[in-house]
Design a protein around this motif. Structure first.
Motif, PDB file in Angstrom:
ATOM      1  N   GLU A 273       6.339 -33.608 -32.916  1.00 56.89           N
ATOM      2  CA  GLU A 273       6.896 -33.144 -31.641  1.00 56.89           C
ATOM      3  C   GLU A 273       7.361 -31.704 -31.751  1.00 56.89           C
ATOM      4  O   GLU A 273       7.157 -30.891 -30.842  1.00 56.89           O
ATOM      5  CB  GLU A 273       8.052 -34.044 -31.217  1.00 56.89           C
ATOM      6  CG  GLU A 273       8.620 -33.702 -29.848  1.00 56.89           C
ATOM      7  CD  GLU A 273       9.718 -34.662 -29.423  1.00 56.89           C
ATOM      8  OE1 GLU A 273      10.365 -34.397 -28.383  1.00 56.89           O
ATOM      9  OE2 GLU A 273       9.953 -35.663 -30.127  1.00 56.89           O
ATOM     10  N   ALA A 274       7.958 -31.373 -32.917  1.00 52.23           N
ATOM     11  CA  ALA A 274       8.414 -30.000 -33.126  1.00 52.23           C
ATOM     12  C   ALA A 274       7.227 -29.035 -33.194  1.00 52.23           C
ATOM     13  O   ALA A 274       7.305 -27.909 -32.695  1.00 52.23           O
ATOM     14  CB  ALA A 274       9.240 -29.912 -34.407  1.00 52.23           C
ATOM     15  N   LEU A 275       6.149 -29.479 -33.802  1.00 49.50           N
ATOM     16  CA  LEU A 275       4.958 -28.631 -33.874  1.00 49.50           C
ATOM     17  C   LEU A 275       4.451 -28.277 -32.483  1.00 49.50           C
ATOM     18  O   LEU A 275       4.041 -27.145 -32.214  1.00 49.50           O
ATOM     19  CB  LEU A 275       3.846 -29.334 -34.651  1.00 49.50           C
ATOM     20  CG  LEU A 275       3.993 -29.444 -36.173  1.00 49.50           C
ATOM     21  CD1 LEU A 275       2.850 -30.269 -36.755  1.00 49.50           C
ATOM     22  CD2 LEU A 275       4.026 -28.071 -36.821  1.00 49.50           C
ATOM     23  N   GLU A 276       4.493 -29.243 -31.575  1.00 53.45           N
ATOM     24  CA  GLU A 276       3.984 -29.025 -30.224  1.00 53.45           C
ATOM     25  C   GLU A 276       4.933 -28.186 -29.383  1.00 53.45           C
ATOM     26  O   GLU A 276       4.502 -27.353 -28.579  1.00 53.45           O
ATOM     27  CB  GLU A 276       3.721 -30.373 -29.555  1.00 53.45           C
ATOM     28  CG  GLU A 276       2.617 -31.180 -30.244  1.00 53.45           C
ATOM     29  CD  GLU A 276       2.500 -32.582 -29.678  1.00 53.45           C
ATOM     30  OE1 GLU A 276       3.320 -32.945 -28.789  1.00 53.45           O
ATOM     31  OE2 GLU A 276       1.605 -33.329 -30.125  1.00 53.45           O
ATOM     32  N   LYS A 277       6.242 -28.403 -29.550  1.00 47.09           N
ATOM     33  CA  LYS A 277       7.224 -27.732 -28.706  1.00 47.09           C
ATOM     34  C   LYS A 277       7.507 -26.294 -29.123  1.00 47.09           C
ATOM     35  O   LYS A 277       7.907 -25.468 -28.298  1.00 47.09           O
ATOM     36  CB  LYS A 277       8.540 -28.525 -28.702  1.00 47.09           C
ATOM     37  CG  LYS A 277       8.468 -29.835 -27.922  1.00 47.09           C
ATOM     38  CD  LYS A 277       9.835 -30.488 -27.890  1.00 47.09           C
ATOM     39  CE  LYS A 277       9.812 -31.761 -27.036  1.00 47.09           C
ATOM     40  NZ  LYS A 277      11.158 -32.403 -26.985  1.00 47.09           N
ATOM     41  N   THR A 278       7.342 -26.004 -30.416  1.00 42.74           N
ATOM     42  CA  THR A 278       7.688 -24.672 -30.912  1.00 42.74           C
ATOM     43  C   THR A 278       6.858 -23.599 -30.222  1.00 42.74           C
ATOM     44  O   THR A 278       5.637 -23.719 -30.081  1.00 42.74           O
ATOM     45  CB  THR A 278       7.464 -24.586 -32.433  1.00 42.74           C
ATOM     46  OG1 THR A 278       8.323 -25.537 -33.079  1.00 42.74           O
ATOM     47  CG2 THR A 278       7.782 -23.189 -32.955  1.00 42.74           C
ATOM     48  N   THR A 279       7.541 -22.570 -29.793  1.00 49.64           N
ATOM     49  CA  THR A 279       6.876 -21.451 -29.128  1.00 49.64           C
ATOM     50  C   THR A 279       6.195 -20.553 -30.153  1.00 49.64           C
ATOM     51  O   THR A 279       6.785 -20.198 -31.179  1.00 49.64           O
ATOM     52  CB  THR A 279       7.893 -20.617 -28.327  1.00 49.64           C
ATOM     53  OG1 THR A 279       8.541 -21.474 -27.384  1.00 49.64           O
ATOM     54  CG2 THR A 279       7.195 -19.478 -27.600  1.00 49.64           C
ATOM     55  N   GLY A 280       4.954 -20.179 -29.881  1.00 50.65           N
ATOM     56  CA  GLY A 280       4.226 -19.301 -30.785  1.00 50.65           C
ATOM     57  C   GLY A 280       4.649 -17.857 -30.623  1.00 50.65           C
ATOM     58  O   GLY A 280       5.338 -17.474 -29.673  1.00 50.65           O
ATOM     59  N   SER A 281       4.250 -17.035 -31.566  1.00 46.54           N
ATOM     60  CA  SER A 281       4.577 -15.607 -31.513  1.00 46.54           C
ATOM     61  C   SER A 281       3.451 -14.803 -32.129  1.00 46.54           C
ATOM     62  O   SER A 281       2.565 -15.341 -32.792  1.00 46.54           O
ATOM     63  CB  SER A 281       5.887 -15.316 -32.243  1.00 46.54           C
ATOM     64  OG  SER A 281       5.706 -15.401 -33.641  1.00 46.54           O
ATOM     65  N   ASN A 282       3.522 -13.497 -31.926  1.00 48.49           N
ATOM     66  CA  ASN A 282       2.524 -12.594 -32.496  1.00 48.49           C
ATOM     67  C   ASN A 282       2.948 -12.035 -33.843  1.00 48.49           C
ATOM     68  O   ASN A 282       2.248 -11.205 -34.418  1.00 48.49           O
ATOM     69  CB  ASN A 282       2.253 -11.433 -31.523  1.00 48.49           C
ATOM     70  CG  ASN A 282       1.535 -11.891 -30.273  1.00 48.49           C
ATOM     71  OD1 ASN A 282       0.621 -12.720 -30.351  1.00 48.49           O
ATOM     72  ND2 ASN A 282       1.944 -11.364 -29.120  1.00 48.49           N
ATOM     73  N   GLU A 283       4.103 -12.470 -34.337  1.00 48.59           N
ATOM     74  CA  GLU A 283       4.594 -11.950 -35.606  1.00 48.59           C
ATOM     75  C   GLU A 283       3.694 -12.388 -36.754  1.00 48.59           C
ATOM     76  O   GLU A 283       3.204 -13.512 -36.797  1.00 48.59           O
ATOM     77  CB  GLU A 283       6.029 -12.426 -35.853  1.00 48.59           C
ATOM     78  CG  GLU A 283       7.044 -11.823 -34.887  1.00 48.59           C
ATOM     79  CD  GLU A 283       8.463 -12.223 -35.248  1.00 48.59           C
ATOM     80  OE1 GLU A 283       8.666 -12.702 -36.383  1.00 48.59           O
ATOM     81  OE2 GLU A 283       9.346 -12.061 -34.405  1.00 48.59           O
TER      82      GLU A 283
END
Length: 654
Positions: free
Chosen positions: A484-494
């Protein structure tokens, strides 16, 4: 017990765990009596990995808030390393700890108790001094290694020699070859053995002449009936190869094992360079005395510099076994591996070999030799493989240098060890990677096992694992991260990088998490081995495997880099790792050996019975569940030469 403040003390006083009894030696495992051949000629030209990590000059302590900080230590004396190697035409072998060394590095006050602990218990190393390949003959593995018999630094290189029945327990033999001829007066360097169809052995090796010219020489056993191969003869017509026109006299070294061509000739390749382009020259021979140089090269990569310790071997795309060096045809790929003189790392790539003209082309030029994948992302160099036909496997061995100060090496009287031999296979799931794994014989040293099933590690927590003393361990672990955490975590360009990320103390949404090994109770010393998952703005996940040495020791004069790289994790795979801890050596394997890291660490507190192991999860958004098996490891028998005729006679009949 869970500590919700990661990397803080779990106890204000040390020694809260009772130290168990030290592992006792047991008799060697039964001897392998079947005959097989193989080759691993170990390259002399092994140099230490040097780093420029910001914490390298610092001692670790806890600040008033309990977090780990750094402060300068006292300077009882300054270390001034001496350059060793370049004058002879090889890379610098001195223990220069930092790329930008400025001469003001303070020496740590090492004592015999601390230095004695650093000596490994199941990795091969000489009895003393400095070291830097095996073959199997008449029931024995033979390991010939680059050795300085006079000091714990590079120089005066000759061939040490040891034998084993199982690649784990070793017996030292007299020196195999010494620098006693004009063509090897400045060193008996890299050598590779080839078994001929009639069972005879020929050995090609690089010698440095009186004028420091690198030449190739031929040697063979004085008594082929002797299974211990104690005495060797140098061909009276040496050298058999000299640098060709256009090649610098100090850029011509490290002949490979020979393989048969479709025309029935033997073929070898030798490392070199032209300007900054690394190349591998190709020669054909029928008798190992007379050679024909092929036009062109096996391969070349601009900008990679001198190629040392070139290795060339086939891998099967369809079968989980190794191949003899001469195998070619459908279902076979070929690996080219080089040790780069410029940065002291071992690189490899997988491609296609063309027998007719002696060339090799990488499958993916973007990850070509020297600019792509590495065998190992830590302290590991001059590796070479040999084919073990008895077990149908290809075995890899590498050299693990020191990353402390040369002064400390001189004080303890030895330097460098060999890695645990690793099997090596083509990873047909990725098509780009090799899989490295410790040889099965190492499991014979396993003692007591501790199992931990389904341990849930909450975000920001550290969990001690009660396994007793943690100086000699074999750890197998699997991690499942909260979906669930994998799906909810917001991605970034870092962009994430193990070496510049700030280490295991730097928290991210999905990592780091893993194990702390060679840690003391207060966690003032620890070496985290961990995963970090980065989620891009496109939602794709990228997994990294890292090893953080920044808090591995309170000593100031040791390298404390953070190592690691990307590791492919395919759909349906859990995160898995294996760690071999043997005093100052940590060998770590992720995802079945797709990515490997070897570290040298020099703790001052987490030693002997005070060494501990912990689980940790420093992610901010995801909990992790871990399942582990942890074995205490016995010590290997690595014995001195007995110099007893009856003993040797009995030994030869085994």
């Amino acid at each position: 017990m869970v500590d919700t403040n990661p990397f803080l003390p779990v106890s204000s006083s040390g020694g809260c765990y009772a130290a168990g009894p030290q592992a006792t030696r047991r008799e060697p495992i039964k001897k392998y009596l079947t005959i097989f051949f193989g080759l691993l000629a170990f390259c002399l030209l092994a140099a230490l990995l040097i780093g420029n990590n910001g914490s390298d000059n610092d001692n670790v302590h806890e600040n008033q808030h309990g977090s780990l900080a750094s402060s300068s230590s006292k300077k009882p004396e300054l270390l001034w390393p001496v350059s060793r190697g370049p004058a002879a035409g090889v890379s610098d072998k001195s223990n220069r700890l930092f790329a930008n060394f400025n001469g003001d590095l303070p020496a740590f006050p090492w004592n015999n108790t601390l230095l004695s602990w650093q000596r490994t218990s199941f990795h091969f190393q000489p009895e003393k001094n400095w070291m830097n390949g095996p073959m199997f003959y008449k029931g024995w593995y033979h390991f010939f290694y680059q050795y300085n018999p006079n000091a714990a630094v590079w120089g005066d290189i000759v061939w040490g020699h040891a034998v084993s029945k199982d690649l784990i327990h070793w017996l030292h033999l007299p020196l195999a070859m010494v620098a006693d001829q004009w063509y090897d007066k400045n060193g008996v360097w890299t050598g590779s053995a080839t078994f001929l169809p009639d069972g005879n052995i020929v050995m090609l090796y690089t010698g440095s002449t009186e004028e420091a010219v690198q030449v190739q020489n031929l040697a063979y056993p004085a008594d082929p009936s002797d299974p211990l191969l104690i005495h060797w003869v140098k061909y009276p017509g040496n050298p058999v190869l000299v640098p060709p026109p256009g090649i610098n006299k100090k850029d011509f070294r490290d002949p490979t094992t020979a393989w048969l061509t479709s025309e029935g000739k033997w073929r070898i390749t030798i490392g070199s360079k032209i300007n900054k382009t690394g190349i591998s020259l190709v020669y054909d021979t029928k008798d190992f005395i007379n050679y024909e140089k092929l036009d062109g090269v096996l391969h070349a990569v601009p900008g990679t510099g001198m190629w040392e310790c070139v290795d060339f071997f086939p891998v099967s795309k369809a079968q989980e076994n190794g191949l003899d060096t001469s195998v070619n045809g459908p279902g076979v790929k070929h690996v080219v591996k080089v040790s780069l003189d410029d940065d002291r790392h071992d690189y490899y790539a997988i491609g296609t070999y063309h027998d007719k003209n002696g060339t090799w082309i990488p499958d993916q030029p973007g990850i070509d030799v020297g600019i792509g994948l590495r065998y190992d992302y830590g302290v590991y160099y001059a590796a070479k493989t040999f084919y073990d036909q008895n077990k149908n496997r290809r075995v890899l061995w590498g050299w693990i240098g020191e990353s402390d100060s040369e002064a400390a090496d001189m004080q303890k009287g030895w330097a460098s060890v060999q890695s645990i031999p690793r099997t090596i296979l083509f990873d047909n799931k990725t098509g780009t990677h090799l899989l490295q794994w410790p040889v099965e014989e190492i499991e014979s040293l396993r003692l007591k096992i501790n199992e931990f099933n389904g341990v849930r590690i909450q975000t920001g927590s550290v969990i001690p694992l009660d396994v007793g003393p943690a100086t000699q361990l074999d750890v197998v672990a699997e991690f499942k991260i909260d979906k669930e955490a994998l799906e909810k975590t917001t991605g970034s360009n870092e962009t994430f990088s193990c070496s510049t990320s700030g280490g295991a103390a730097e928290r991210g949404a999905l990592g780091p998490f893993g194990l702390l090994v060679l840690a003391d109770d207060s966690l003032s010393e620890q070496t985290p081995v961990y995963f970090y998952i980065a989620k891009g703005s496109d939602g794709n996940l990228k997994t990294f495997f890292c090893n953080d040495q920044s808090r591995s020791s309170a000593a100031s004069d040791v390298n404390k880099q953070i190592y690691g790289s990307f590791v492919p994790v395919l759909k349906g795979e859990n995160l898995s790792l294996r760690i071999l801890v043997d005093h100052s050596i940590i060998e770590s394997f992720a995802q079945g050996g797709r990515t490997v890291i070897t570290s040298r660490v020099y703790p001052t507190k987490a030693i002997y019975g005070a060494a501990r192991v912990f689980l940790f999860n420093n992610a901010t958004d995801a909990s992790v569940t871990a399942t582990l098996k942890i074995w205490q490891m016995n010590s290997a028998f690595i014995r001195p030469y007995p110099n007893d005729e009856k003993f040797l006679k009995d030994l030869k009949q085994m």
